[in-house]
Every structure is written in C-alpha cells, then in structure tokens.
Design a protein around this motif. Structure first.
Motif, PDB file in Angstrom:
ATOM      1  N   THR A 201       0.812  -1.224   0.000  1.00  0.00           N
ATOM      2  CA  THR A 201       0.000   0.000   0.000  1.00  0.00           C
ATOM      3  C   THR A 201       0.839   1.264   0.000  1.00  0.00           C
ATOM      4  O   THR A 201       0.324   2.353  -0.296  1.00  0.00           O
ATOM      5  CB  THR A 201      -0.934   0.026   1.225  1.00  0.00           C
ATOM      6  OG1 THR A 201      -0.152   0.070   2.419  1.00  0.00           O
ATOM      7  CG2 THR A 201      -1.839  -1.207   1.239  1.00  0.00           C
ATOM      8  N   GLY A 202       2.114   1.159   0.379  1.00  0.00           N
ATOM      9  CA  GLY A 202       2.969   2.335   0.489  1.00  0.00           C
ATOM     10  C   GLY A 202       2.739   3.140   1.754  1.00  0.00           C
ATOM     11  O   GLY A 202       3.249   4.254   1.890  1.00  0.00           O
ATOM     12  N   VAL A 203       1.999   2.595   2.712  1.00  0.00           N
ATOM     13  CA  VAL A 203       1.638   3.316   3.935  1.00  0.00           C
ATOM     14  C   VAL A 203       2.452   2.779   5.119  1.00  0.00           C
ATOM     15  O   VAL A 203       2.551   1.554   5.310  1.00  0.00           O
ATOM     16  CB  VAL A 203       0.130   3.177   4.224  1.00  0.00           C
ATOM     17  CG1 VAL A 203      -0.223   3.873   5.544  1.00  0.00           C
ATOM     18  CG2 VAL A 203      -0.682   3.770   3.081  1.00  0.00           C
ATOM     19  N   PHE A 204       3.001   3.717   5.904  1.00  0.00           N
ATOM     20  CA  PHE A 204       3.671   3.351   7.150  1.00  0.00           C
ATOM     21  C   PHE A 204       2.688   3.582   8.290  1.00  0.00           C
ATOM     22  O   PHE A 204       2.112   4.667   8.430  1.00  0.00           O
ATOM     23  CB  PHE A 204       4.925   4.196   7.366  1.00  0.00           C
ATOM     24  CG  PHE A 204       5.554   4.014   8.731  1.00  0.00           C
ATOM     25  CD1 PHE A 204       6.364   2.922   8.995  1.00  0.00           C
ATOM     26  CD2 PHE A 204       5.313   4.924   9.754  1.00  0.00           C
ATOM     27  CE1 PHE A 204       6.930   2.735  10.249  1.00  0.00           C
ATOM     28  CE2 PHE A 204       5.878   4.747  11.001  1.00  0.00           C
ATOM     29  CZ  PHE A 204       6.697   3.651  11.262  1.00  0.00           C
ATOM     30  N   THR A 205       2.502   2.571   9.149  1.00  0.00           N
ATOM     31  CA  THR A 205       1.631   2.669  10.318  1.00  0.00           C
ATOM     32  C   THR A 205       2.490   2.575  11.567  1.00  0.00           C
ATOM     33  O   THR A 205       3.224   1.588  11.764  1.00  0.00           O
ATOM     34  CB  THR A 205       0.588   1.546  10.324  1.00  0.00           C
ATOM     35  OG1 THR A 205      -0.166   1.603   9.098  1.00  0.00           O
ATOM     36  CG2 THR A 205      -0.361   1.700  11.497  1.00  0.00           C
TER      37      THR A 205
ATOM     38  N   MET B 122       2.468  12.839   3.845  1.00  0.00           N
ATOM     39  CA  MET B 122       1.153  12.955   4.459  1.00  0.00           C
ATOM     40  C   MET B 122       1.114  12.206   5.798  1.00  0.00           C
ATOM     41  O   MET B 122       1.614  11.081   5.907  1.00  0.00           O
ATOM     42  CB  MET B 122       0.087  12.371   3.528  1.00  0.00           C
ATOM     43  CG  MET B 122       0.104  12.922   2.108  1.00  0.00           C
ATOM     44  SD  MET B 122      -0.403  14.654   2.010  1.00  0.00           S
ATOM     45  CE  MET B 122      -2.147  14.493   2.413  1.00  0.00           C
ATOM     46  N   LYS B 123       0.496  12.834   6.797  1.00  0.00           N
ATOM     47  CA  LYS B 123       0.267  12.185   8.091  1.00  0.00           C
ATOM     48  C   LYS B 123      -1.237  12.177   8.342  1.00  0.00           C
ATOM     49  O   LYS B 123      -1.858  13.227   8.476  1.00  0.00           O
ATOM     50  CB  LYS B 123       0.983  12.943   9.223  1.00  0.00           C
ATOM     51  CG  LYS B 123       0.603  12.452  10.623  1.00  0.00           C
ATOM     52  CD  LYS B 123       1.189  13.358  11.694  1.00  0.00           C
ATOM     53  CE  LYS B 123       0.636  13.004  13.070  1.00  0.00           C
ATOM     54  NZ  LYS B 123       1.138  13.921  14.127  1.00  0.00           N
TER      55      LYS B 123
ATOM     56  N   SER C  32       7.038  18.716   1.655  1.00  0.00           N
ATOM     57  CA  SER C  32       6.975  18.273   0.256  1.00  0.00           C
ATOM     58  C   SER C  32       8.220  18.694  -0.503  1.00  0.00           C
ATOM     59  O   SER C  32       9.052  19.478  -0.009  1.00  0.00           O
ATOM     60  CB  SER C  32       5.738  18.874  -0.421  1.00  0.00           C
ATOM     61  OG  SER C  32       5.871  20.296  -0.479  1.00  0.00           O
ATOM     62  N   THR C  33       8.332  18.152  -1.726  1.00  0.00           N
ATOM     63  CA  THR C  33       9.233  18.673  -2.751  1.00  0.00           C
ATOM     64  C   THR C  33       8.358  19.088  -3.929  1.00  0.00           C
ATOM     65  O   THR C  33       7.276  18.513  -4.154  1.00  0.00           O
ATOM     66  CB  THR C  33      10.249  17.607  -3.193  1.00  0.00           C
ATOM     67  OG1 THR C  33       9.541  16.460  -3.687  1.00  0.00           O
ATOM     68  CG2 THR C  33      11.158  17.202  -2.036  1.00  0.00           C
ATOM     69  N   PHE C  34       8.819  20.089  -4.723  1.00  0.00           N
ATOM     70  CA  PHE C  34       7.971  20.589  -5.816  1.00  0.00           C
ATOM     71  C   PHE C  34       8.837  21.291  -6.851  1.00  0.00           C
ATOM     72  O   PHE C  34       9.757  22.026  -6.498  1.00  0.00           O
ATOM     73  CB  PHE C  34       6.935  21.567  -5.260  1.00  0.00           C
ATOM     74  CG  PHE C  34       5.981  22.098  -6.287  1.00  0.00           C
ATOM     75  CD1 PHE C  34       4.825  21.419  -6.594  1.00  0.00           C
ATOM     76  CD2 PHE C  34       6.268  23.278  -6.974  1.00  0.00           C
ATOM     77  CE1 PHE C  34       3.945  21.897  -7.553  1.00  0.00           C
ATOM     78  CE2 PHE C  34       5.398  23.763  -7.935  1.00  0.00           C
ATOM     79  CZ  PHE C  34       4.235  23.069  -8.225  1.00  0.00           C
ATOM     80  N   ASP C  35       8.479  21.060  -8.118  1.00  0.00           N
ATOM     81  CA  ASP C  35       9.125  21.799  -9.197  1.00  0.00           C
ATOM     82  C   ASP C  35       8.177  21.844 -10.393  1.00  0.00           C
ATOM     83  O   ASP C  35       7.657  20.809 -10.826  1.00  0.00           O
ATOM     84  CB  ASP C  35      10.449  21.133  -9.590  1.00  0.00           C
ATOM     85  CG  ASP C  35      11.362  22.113 -10.304  1.00  0.00           C
ATOM     86  OD1 ASP C  35      11.004  22.551 -11.410  1.00  0.00           O
ATOM     87  OD2 ASP C  35      12.423  22.430  -9.742  1.00  0.00           O
TER      88      ASP C  35
ATOM     89  N   LYS D  57      -0.875   7.027  10.487  1.00  0.00           N
ATOM     90  CA  LYS D  57      -0.417   6.556   9.180  1.00  0.00           C
ATOM     91  C   LYS D  57       0.305   7.670   8.434  1.00  0.00           C
ATOM     92  O   LYS D  57      -0.132   8.832   8.441  1.00  0.00           O
ATOM     93  CB  LYS D  57      -1.596   6.041   8.360  1.00  0.00           C
ATOM     94  CG  LYS D  57      -2.290   4.841   9.018  1.00  0.00           C
ATOM     95  CD  LYS D  57      -3.408   4.305   8.146  1.00  0.00           C
ATOM     96  CE  LYS D  57      -4.124   3.137   8.820  1.00  0.00           C
ATOM     97  NZ  LYS D  57      -3.224   2.010   9.152  1.00  0.00           N
ATOM     98  N   VAL D  58       1.423   7.291   7.803  1.00  0.00           N
ATOM     99  CA  VAL D  58       2.243   8.230   7.028  1.00  0.00           C
ATOM    100  C   VAL D  58       2.489   7.611   5.651  1.00  0.00           C
ATOM    101  O   VAL D  58       2.823   6.420   5.564  1.00  0.00           O
ATOM    102  CB  VAL D  58       3.587   8.514   7.741  1.00  0.00           C
ATOM    103  CG1 VAL D  58       4.469   9.425   6.886  1.00  0.00           C
ATOM    104  CG2 VAL D  58       3.338   9.155   9.105  1.00  0.00           C
TER     105      VAL D  58
END
Length: 244
Positions: free
Chosen positions: A151-155, A181-182, A189-192, A215-216
């Motif tokens: 899922t790509g989610v850290f709990t 995200m928490k 974030s990073t952004f370009d 969850k993160v």
C-alpha cells in the motif's frame, strides 16, 4: 631562724677560748659562714631556675599531650573519611553497573522500527499523473516493521518521535515532487514546475510525533509525476527516534 641561733652559739663558744685563738677562730668561722651563706644563696637561685625549668617542662608536656590528642583525633577523622570514600566508591561502581544493565535492557526492550525503500523494484517506472496519487515504494532496502510495501503506507507501531526522509526525481513534462502525508494531512513536500531543464530532483525530511496507529505515506501533486529505475532516484525512509 635556726641559722641565726647556730651562729650565736658559735660566737659565744668562741668567746670562752684563749684570747689569741678567739680572734683568729672568729675570723675563720665568719669567713666559713659567709661562704656557706653564699653557697646556700646560689643553691636557692639554682633551685628557682630549676623550678622555672620544671614549669616549662610541665607546660611543654601538656602541649605535647594536646598535640598527640589532636593528631589522634585527626587520624580517626581521616580513617573515617577514607572509609566513607571506599563506601562511596563501591556504591558508585554498583550504580554504574546498574545503569549499564538498564541501558542494555532498554536497548533490547526498545522497539526497533525502521524502513527504507525506493519506487522501482525493476526497470524504469513513471508514476503519475493518476487519480490515486499514493506512491507505493516497492523495492525494500530494509523494513523492521510498520511499512506496508503493498500500500505504500507506514503505520506507527508505538507512540514516539519518528524521522522521515524522502527524495523525488522527475522530468520537465510534468510537475515533479511529492508530499509527505500524516493521517491524510500534508506535512512537507518537494515541488518543481515544468521548465526548460530536462529533469528535477528534490529531497526533504521531518521528525513527526506519532501515536500508535497513525499513518504516514507519500503522495503525488495533482498532475504530478516522478520517475525511478534501478538506481533508486525516488526514495522513502523512516525510523523511530525514541518512544514517548
């Protein structure tokens, strides 16, 4: 008083002697008496001096006894302090040993939570733009608990302070970057923007306080895209700093 009576009787006794001898014996006796008187006076002076010396000796003896008593007291105090130092040293050693045991026990009992992963587990991958913007990091470098690679989610397994870091790589055709995200709330974030340069890379990190079950995860920007391959350009890592 006795000396005066003796002297008187002696003179009277001499007065009854022969006239020629009386005068001569009187002079000799008088000289002898004077010598004895001078001897007695000298002896009395020496006795006075001796008495003074004896007083000094008594005073010196008293001071010496006082000094011996003080040295004895000081030695007893030094012995007591040495005993206290030995006792304190033993207690300190015991305390240090107990601290070492607690450290070892804490290190063993503390939760060991950490993970590190990159986006691509084989070949090249472009992620985004998509409706589901969650990034799933599939190539696992390490994972001792908490991160779900499906899922790509850290709990968070336990309450604590957690450190997270990530990097993103993208090309100029889309917005490049991602959001940490928490519980569904944006953190960092990073952004370009799209630009004339061919590619962009960014990174960021944060320490978050999490409760067990929080969850993160990482998310793309709207119309965003990131790229990864076996070189591991786009990554996501985190670990527990300490429980709280």
């Amino acid at each position: 008083m006795e000396f005066g009576a003796l002297l008187l009787l002696t003179l009277l006794g001499l007065s009854f002697g022969e006239p020629g001898f009386v005068q001569r014996d009187y002079m000799n006796t008088l000289e002898w008496l004077r010598a004895k008187v001078e001897f007695i006076n000298n002896l009395e002076d020496k006795l006075k001096i001796f008495d003074g010396w004896q007083s000094d000796v008594y005073a010196l003896e008293a001071r010496l006894n006082a000094t011996v008593d003080e040295l004895t007291r000081q030695k007893a105090e030094v012995d007591r302090l040495n005993k206290e130092n030995q006792d304190m040293g033993m207690r300190l050693n015991a305390t240090e040993e107990e601290i070492d045991k607690l450290k070892q026990s804490s290190a063993k009992d503390a939760p060991q939570i950490a993970f590190s992963a990159c986006l691509s587990n084989s070949g090249e991958i472009y992620s985004g733009p998509s409706t589901d913007k969650t990034l799933v990091f599939k190539r696992i470098f390490s994972n001792t608990g908490g991160y779900d690679q499906s899922t790509g989610v850290f709990t968070a397994p336990v309450n604590g302070l957690y450190y997270f870091t990530f990097s993103t790589y993208g090309y100029n055709t889309h917005i490049a970057g991602a959001i940490l995200m928490k519980n569904g709330v944006r953190q960092i974030s990073t952004f370009d923007y799209t630009s004339d340069d061919s590619s962009d890379i960014g990174s960021n990190s944060a320490v978050l306080q999490l409760a067990a079950g929080d969850k993160v995860h990482m998310e793309l920007w709207d119309n965003g895209r990131v790229y990864d391959n076996w070189n591991g350009h786009t990554t996501f890592s985190g670990f527990l700093v300490f429980p709280v």
